[in-house]
Design a protein around this motif. Structure first.
Motif, PDB file in Angstrom:
ATOM      1  N   MET A 103      87.044 -18.921  79.486  1.00 55.38           N
ATOM      2  CA  MET A 103      87.181 -20.144  80.278  1.00 55.38           C
ATOM      3  C   MET A 103      85.852 -20.846  80.519  1.00 55.38           C
ATOM      4  SD  MET A 103      90.230 -21.131  80.999  1.00 55.38           S
ATOM      5  CE  MET A 103      89.962 -22.210  82.402  1.00 55.38           C
ATOM      6  N   GLU A 104      84.810 -20.446  79.790  1.00 50.42           N
ATOM      7  CA  GLU A 104      83.533 -21.149  79.938  1.00 50.42           C
ATOM      8  C   GLU A 104      83.686 -22.587  79.444  1.00 50.42           C
ATOM      9  OE1 GLU A 104      80.726 -18.779  77.756  1.00 50.42           O
ATOM     10  OE2 GLU A 104      80.311 -17.487  79.481  1.00 50.42           O
ATOM     11  N   SER A 105      82.971 -23.554  80.022  1.00 53.35           N
ATOM     12  CA  SER A 105      82.031 -23.331  81.114  1.00 53.35           C
ATOM     13  C   SER A 105      82.625 -23.671  82.485  1.00 53.35           C
ATOM     14  CB  SER A 105      80.780 -24.160  80.881  1.00 53.35           C
ATOM     15  OG  SER A 105      81.137 -25.528  80.759  1.00 53.35           O
ATOM     16  N   THR A 106      83.947 -23.799  82.521  1.00 55.70           N
ATOM     17  CA  THR A 106      84.600 -23.998  83.826  1.00 55.70           C
ATOM     18  C   THR A 106      84.428 -22.762  84.688  1.00 55.70           C
ATOM     19  OG1 THR A 106      86.241 -25.466  82.816  1.00 55.70           O
ATOM     20  CG2 THR A 106      86.785 -24.509  84.961  1.00 55.70           C
ATOM     21  N   LEU A 107      84.668 -21.596  84.102  1.00 56.55           N
ATOM     22  CA  LEU A 107      84.510 -20.314  84.787  1.00 56.55           C
ATOM     23  C   LEU A 107      83.625 -19.413  83.941  1.00 56.55           C
ATOM     24  CD1 LEU A 107      88.250 -19.723  85.804  1.00 56.55           C
ATOM     25  CD2 LEU A 107      86.432 -20.690  87.228  1.00 56.55           C
ATOM     26  N   ASP A 108      82.561 -18.888  84.533  1.00 57.02           N
ATOM     27  CA  ASP A 108      81.630 -18.017  83.822  1.00 57.02           C
ATOM     28  C   ASP A 108      81.957 -16.553  84.062  1.00 57.02           C
ATOM     29  OD1 ASP A 108      80.324 -20.214  82.865  1.00 57.02           O
ATOM     30  OD2 ASP A 108      78.675 -20.125  84.304  1.00 57.02           O
TER      31      ASP A 108
END
Length: 276
Positions: free
Chosen positions: A93-98
């Motif tokens: 889910m990068e770069s929304t969630l790292d």
């Protein structure tokens, strides 16, 4: 024998003693004993009323157990009905969630409010996707699962986080000549896709089954999402049952430098019509 004559002053020693006694008598209210040198200061506990050491330890232990029980109960109730923390274990889910992000998942969606295209959700690994291998020991896994169950530890493991691209009945296709996805015939531009990724390197053309959603990771070049698990089933195997959805990701809670609410991308799908 000495007599005090008229005009003589009284013995100062005698007068001082009498005056001191008079003060003591005046300072002590009637019916109350005079204060002694051993009187305790206000708020002090007399020695004979202190709890024995054994009982004192037991009282402390009992209070500690009650406090922990209340805290666990509240944590469980919050996790069950309001929100639950999860951690991000992969790059999909990068770069929304790292990787390593701690996220907050709202339990109100989809239980009490509808899902929408563009929502980021957490769901249990569908049976059609195959089971997630377990590498930890049985005891360690049992303890971890128990702490996740009551909400002390963030979930992860057999849960997956992706973005909804297609709702039940939607026709999702990739890709156009410009390399974009279409939903119900409308081409969409996806600003949340990770830099360097493309909408999809795998062509597909599916219709989302009833009571399921089609999900994809924002890091399209490194995401084992609906595309990877569908085969040639026209969305039947790759789509996620809505009953498996835990909730909607609403915010990043950790690390401090990344704390923020997730952006709403409903505008991306604003022109997409309902499925025919």
């Amino acid at each position: 024998m000495t007599h005090q004559t008229q005009g003589e002053s009284p013995d100062p020693t005698t007068e001082g003693a009498a005056t001191s006694q008079d003060r003591d008598a005046a300072a002590t209210p009637a019916g109350e004993p005079a204060a002694s040198d051993d009187a305790l200061p206000p708020g002090a506990i007399p020695e004979d009323t202190r709890l024995p050491k054994g009982k004192s330890r037991w009282a402390f232990t009992r209070e500690l157990v009650v406090i922990v029980a209340i805290a666990l109960t509240l944590s469980f109730l919050v996790k069950t009905f309001l929100a639950q923390p999860f951690y991000i274990p992969s790059q999909s889910m990068e770069s929304t969630l790292d990787v390593g992000d701690r996220i907050i998942v709202s339990k109100f969606t989809p239980q009490h409010s509808p899902l929408h295209r563009g929502d980021v959700i957490v769901f249990e690994d569908p049976k059609t996707w195959g089971s997630t291998p377990q590498h930890s020991s049985t005891l360690k896994r049992a303890v971890s699962d128990a702490l996740v169950f009551v909400g002390v530890l963030p979930g992860g493991g057999e849960h997956v986080v992706k973005r909804i691209i297609g709702m039940p009945g939607d026709h999702v296709k990739c890709c156009t000549k410009d390399g974009k996805l279409t939903v119900n015939g409308v081409e969409i531009t996806e600003p949340y896709i990770d830099q360097g990724s493309v909408p999809s390197t795998i062509p597909f053309n599916i219709t989302v089954p009833k009571d399921k959603v089609w999900v994809m990771g924002d890091n399209r070049n490194d995401s084992a999402d609906s595309r990877m698990h569908d085969g040639n089933s026209d969305g039947k195997l790759g789509s996620v049952p809505m009953s498996d959805i835990t909730g909607q990701v609403v915010a990043i809670a950790w690390p401090i430098s990344r704390i923020h609410a997730l952006k709403d991308y409903s505008s991306v799908f604003a022109k997409v019509p309902d499925p025919s």
